[in-house]
Design an enzyme around this catalytic site. Structure first.
Site, PDB file in Angstrom:
ATOM      1  N   ARG A 186      40.572  39.454  45.874  1.00 51.61           N
ATOM      2  CA  ARG A 186      40.135  39.638  44.492  1.00 51.61           C
ATOM      3  C   ARG A 186      39.144  38.558  44.062  1.00 51.61           C
ATOM      4  NH1 ARG A 186      44.151  43.224  42.751  1.00 51.61           N
ATOM      5  NH2 ARG A 186      44.563  43.235  40.561  1.00 51.61           N
ATOM      6  N   ARG A 215      48.307  55.710  31.222  1.00 50.98           N
ATOM      7  CA  ARG A 215      49.163  55.668  32.404  1.00 50.98           C
ATOM      8  C   ARG A 215      50.622  55.368  32.030  1.00 50.98           C
ATOM      9  NH1 ARG A 215      46.605  52.510  37.532  1.00 50.98           N
ATOM     10  NH2 ARG A 215      47.519  50.635  36.675  1.00 50.98           N
ATOM     11  N   ARG A 274      53.141  50.062  31.590  1.00 55.13           N
ATOM     12  CA  ARG A 274      53.124  48.703  32.153  1.00 55.13           C
ATOM     13  C   ARG A 274      52.506  47.759  31.123  1.00 55.13           C
ATOM     14  NH1 ARG A 274      50.248  49.198  38.000  1.00 55.13           N
ATOM     15  NH2 ARG A 274      49.215  47.340  37.229  1.00 55.13           N
ATOM     16  N   ARG A 298      41.525  42.552  32.009  1.00 55.24           N
ATOM     17  CA  ARG A 298      41.525  42.864  33.452  1.00 55.24           C
ATOM     18  C   ARG A 298      40.134  43.309  33.899  1.00 55.24           C
ATOM     19  NH1 ARG A 298      46.047  47.102  34.236  1.00 55.24           N
ATOM     20  NH2 ARG A 298      45.677  46.864  36.473  1.00 55.24           N
ATOM     21  N   LYS A 326      42.491  53.364  43.364  1.00 54.89           N
ATOM     22  CA  LYS A 326      42.557  52.877  44.743  1.00 54.89           C
ATOM     23  C   LYS A 326      43.975  52.887  45.308  1.00 54.89           C
ATOM     24  CE  LYS A 326      42.090  48.105  43.363  1.00 54.89           C
ATOM     25  NZ  LYS A 326      43.518  47.839  43.150  1.00 54.89           N
TER      26      LYS A 326
END
Ligand code: AMP
Length: 215
Positions: A88, A127, A160, A171, A13
């Site tokens: 959220r 990532r 990260r 998450r 997103k």
């Protein structure tokens, strides 16, 4: 045009939001980016948020609602905005409803990007981000020319903290437990448009813009 982009972590997103900025010339408002910036600066807000972010938990509703209220009041939001990563929780959605009523604004579409958990896990654990310029890579899908080194600025690539496997699992759990109900909140208002988030970036972008441009 006022948009909300919703999707689990790794649904792309953030990337889609950046492409939408270019096409429609409206700003992206990412609470995740604003919080990461605060962490980097070591501000009191950043210090409060860091431990929660590293664990993959949500920062408190009050904090992010305050950030959004402040940000939506800035002049560049007058012509529209893209909310990325907010709301959220259902409480955040309700707070946003109230803020928008006070400002005389409304949401046009909530774009719900769907990707299954197995695919998300693959995407997120690979990532990498450049420490210097922030450029993003993926060890499988978009590797740098030299391992661990940014193509653009030779900066060091890092993972990260919240992209490590255990954190990703939490998450995703947080997403299913707390954020999926946000979609229901907007479904009830007939503003939810669900898009398949698997495919090439351009294809997904077209799915989104077809919805936005449909009058
Ligand atoms: P993101 O880059 O959107 O995945 O956000 C990274 C982290 O920032 C999340 O895992 C949360 O800890 C925090 N965060 C970002 N947006 C919100 C929000 N709207 N509510 C609560 N926490 C948030």
């Amino acid at each position: 045009m006022n948009l909300i982009l919703v999707g689990p972590p790794g649904s792309g997103k953030g990337t889609q939001a950046k492409m939408l900025i270019d096409k429609y010339g409206i700003p992206q408002i990412s609470t995740g980016d604003i919080l990461r910036e605060a962490v980097k600066e070591g501000s009191p807000l950043g210090m409060k948020a860091k431990a929660l972010m590293d664990k993959g938990s949500l920062v408190s509703d009050d904090i992010v609602i305050g950030i959004i209220e402040d940000r939506l009041g800035k002049p560049d939001c007058k012509g529209g905005f893209i909310l990325d990563g907010f709301p959220r929780t259902v409480a955040q959605s309700e707070a946003l409803d109230n803020i928008l009523v006070r400002m005389g604004l409304k949401i046009d579409h909530l774009i719900n990007i769907e990707v299954d958990d197995g695919e998300l896990m693959k995407r997120l654990t690979g990532r990498r981000t450049c420490r210097q310029c922030g450029q993003g890579y993926h060890v499988m899908f978009d590797p740098p020319k030299n391992e661990g080194v940014c193509n653009e600025c030779n900066g060091e690539l890092y993972q990260r903290d919240d992209d490590k496997e255990d954190t990703i699992k939490s998450r995703l759990k947080v997403y299913h437990d707390q954020t999926a109900p946000v979609v229901g909140h907007y479904q009830a208002k007939k503003l939810c448009r669900t898009v398949n988030g698997v495919g090439k970036m351009d294809e997904i972008f077209k799915r989104i813009t077809d919805i936005i441009d449909r009058v």
